[in-house]
Write a protein that holds these residues in place. Structure first.
Motif, mmCIF file in Angstrom:
data_model
loop_
_atom_site.group_PDB
_atom_site.id
_atom_site.type_symbol
_atom_site.label_atom_id
_atom_site.label_comp_id
_atom_site.label_asym_id
_atom_site.label_seq_id
_atom_site.Cartn_x
_atom_site.Cartn_y
_atom_site.Cartn_z
ATOM 1 N N LEU A 201 116.108 51.803 1.306
ATOM 2 C CA LEU A 201 115.179 52.846 1.702
ATOM 3 C C LEU A 201 115.166 53.981 0.677
ATOM 4 O O LEU A 201 114.095 54.482 0.310
ATOM 5 C CB LEU A 201 115.536 53.382 3.083
ATOM 6 C CG LEU A 201 114.592 54.407 3.680
ATOM 7 C CD1 LEU A 201 113.197 53.805 3.847
ATOM 8 C CD2 LEU A 201 115.109 54.874 5.016
ATOM 9 N N LEU A 202 116.339 54.374 0.182
ATOM 10 C CA LEU A 202 116.405 55.409 -0.848
ATOM 11 C C LEU A 202 115.756 54.951 -2.147
ATOM 12 O O LEU A 202 115.064 55.723 -2.813
ATOM 13 C CB LEU A 202 117.861 55.811 -1.097
ATOM 14 C CG LEU A 202 118.517 56.638 -0.004
ATOM 15 C CD1 LEU A 202 120.005 56.807 -0.282
ATOM 16 C CD2 LEU A 202 117.852 57.983 0.126
ATOM 17 N N LEU A 203 115.959 53.676 -2.514
ATOM 18 C CA LEU A 203 115.324 53.144 -3.705
ATOM 19 C C LEU A 203 113.807 53.145 -3.564
ATOM 20 O O LEU A 203 113.081 53.539 -4.493
ATOM 21 C CB LEU A 203 115.825 51.721 -3.976
ATOM 22 C CG LEU A 203 115.239 51.008 -5.183
ATOM 23 C CD1 LEU A 203 115.621 51.729 -6.469
ATOM 24 C CD2 LEU A 203 115.698 49.574 -5.214
ATOM 25 N N LEU A 204 113.310 52.735 -2.414
ATOM 26 C CA LEU A 204 111.869 52.740 -2.156
ATOM 27 C C LEU A 204 111.308 54.159 -2.223
ATOM 28 O O LEU A 204 110.267 54.392 -2.854
ATOM 29 C CB LEU A 204 111.582 52.121 -0.787
ATOM 30 C CG LEU A 204 110.128 52.108 -0.345
ATOM 31 C CD1 LEU A 204 109.305 51.212 -1.268
ATOM 32 C CD2 LEU A 204 110.021 51.658 1.086
ATOM 33 N N THR B 248 108.200 58.300 -5.108
ATOM 34 C CA THR B 248 108.179 59.657 -5.658
ATOM 35 C C THR B 248 107.835 59.633 -7.151
ATOM 36 O O THR B 248 107.008 60.432 -7.610
ATOM 37 C CB THR B 248 109.539 60.345 -5.439
ATOM 38 O OG1 THR B 248 109.813 60.363 -4.040
ATOM 39 C CG2 THR B 248 109.542 61.749 -5.983
ATOM 40 N N VAL B 249 108.450 58.721 -7.895
ATOM 41 C CA VAL B 249 108.158 58.614 -9.322
ATOM 42 C C VAL B 249 106.697 58.243 -9.538
ATOM 43 O O VAL B 249 106.016 58.813 -10.399
ATOM 44 C CB VAL B 249 109.103 57.587 -9.994
ATOM 45 C CG1 VAL B 249 108.637 57.235 -11.398
ATOM 46 C CG2 VAL B 249 110.524 58.121 -10.027
ATOM 47 N N ALA B 250 106.178 57.298 -8.752
ATOM 48 C CA ALA B 250 104.773 56.903 -8.885
ATOM 49 C C ALA B 250 103.843 58.073 -8.568
ATOM 50 O O ALA B 250 102.824 58.259 -9.258
ATOM 51 C CB ALA B 250 104.481 55.728 -7.965
#
Length: 56
Positions: free
Chosen positions: A14-17, A22-24
């Motif tokens: 979930l944190l990776l997603l 956020t980066v996108a």
């Protein structure tokens, strides 16, 4: 899997997603003025490549 790690993998995914979204969003924010130009350039390159391959 040990009981103390049962939910850790889900939280990590979930944190990776969330970080990827956020980066996108940040990249999209900075490139919003150039999206039209980028799409036109990439589309032109794809059409040129298709035509080059078709006429060989």
């Amino acid at each position: 899997m040990p009981p103390y790690r049962r939910g850790q993998v889900s939280v990590e995914y979930l944190l990776l997603l969330c970080s990827m979204v956020t980066v996108a969003c940040v990249v999209g924010f900075f490139l919003r003025d150039y999206v039209g130009v980028l799409v036109d350039k990439v589309g032109g390159k794809i059409i040129d490549a298709v035509l080059t391959l078709a006429l060989r």
